[in-house]
Write a protein that holds these residues in place. Structure first.
Motif, short mmCIF file in Angstrom:
data_model
loop_
_atom_site.label_atom_id
_atom_site.label_comp_id
_atom_site.label_asym_id
_atom_site.label_seq_id
_atom_site.Cartn_x
_atom_site.Cartn_y
_atom_site.Cartn_z
N SER A 51 -0.02 9.75 8.71
CA SER A 51 -0.85 10.97 8.72
C SER A 51 -2.13 10.70 9.50
CB SER A 51 -1.20 11.40 7.29
OG SER A 51 -2.35 10.71 6.83
N ASN A 88 -1.86 19.15 9.23
CA ASN A 88 -2.00 19.05 7.77
C ASN A 88 -2.05 17.58 7.38
OD1 ASN A 88 -1.83 21.87 7.35
ND2 ASN A 88 0.40 21.79 7.52
N THR A 89 -2.97 17.26 6.51
CA THR A 89 -3.17 15.84 6.17
C THR A 89 -3.26 15.63 4.66
OG1 THR A 89 -4.34 15.51 8.26
CG2 THR A 89 -4.63 13.82 6.58
N GLN A 95 0.39 18.54 3.51
CA GLN A 95 1.33 17.82 4.37
C GLN A 95 2.65 17.60 3.64
OE1 GLN A 95 -0.19 14.10 5.90
NE2 GLN A 95 1.59 13.78 7.23
N TYR A 98 5.51 13.09 6.21
CA TYR A 98 4.52 12.03 6.42
C TYR A 98 4.81 11.21 7.67
CZ TYR A 98 1.74 13.29 2.48
OH TYR A 98 0.88 13.98 1.66
N LEU A 100 2.81 11.73 11.41
CA LEU A 100 1.78 12.56 12.07
C LEU A 100 2.41 13.58 13.01
CD1 LEU A 100 -1.27 13.01 12.69
CD2 LEU A 100 -1.01 11.35 14.53
#
Ligand code: 5GP
Ligand code: ZN
Length: 116
Positions: A51, A88-89, A95, A98, A100
């Motif tokens: 992420s 979204n993190t 998120q 997982y 990125l």
């Protein structure tokens, strides 16, 4: 480096299908399976970075390359009048995957979706 349990690593490796719109040795872009806008694609590094929380100075060039690519791909996909970008993190960032990824959403309005 890849994670054998990660669906985006599998997509990058060609072990899972995706509708690809761009790829090179470091990056891959493909249509989101559940589009939230007329145009909705995801841009990912091939490298498994879980992420944005896991990004460090060593990833600067890669992230710069990702962002530089966005306007070109967005135009190619028909977002001449603009687009939204979202990363979204973590849990409170909503998120789900997982690995990125950067969402690019656009196309003719109105489209009003909360997600992603
Ligand atoms: P996040 O909530 O993690 O930012 O978003 C994950 C996104 O990945 C979601 O918009 C979801 O629709 C998309 N997605 C999840 N699994 C797949 C898949 O197997 N293929 C594609 N093309 N998109 C996926
Ligand atoms: Zn991955």
């Amino acid at each position: 480096m890849s994670d054998p349990d990660c669906i985006f690593c599998k997509i990058a490796a060609g072990q899972l299908p995706s509708n690809r719109i761009y790829e090179d040795d470091e990056l891959l872009a493909f249509h989101d399976i559940h589009p939230a806008a007329p145009v909705h694609f995801l841009l990912i590094p091939r490298l498994h970075i879980p992420s944005l929380f896991d990004v460090d100075a060593g990833h600067g060039a890669l992230l710069g390359k990702m962002l530089q690519l966005v306007p070109r791909l967005a135009r190619e996909q028909g977002c001449e009048d603009g687009f939204r970008t979202v990363i979204n993190t973590g849990r409170n960032g909503g998120q789900e995957v997982y690995h990125l990824h950067l969402h690019v959403m656009g196309g003719p309005r109105p489209w009003k979706k909360q997600a992603p």
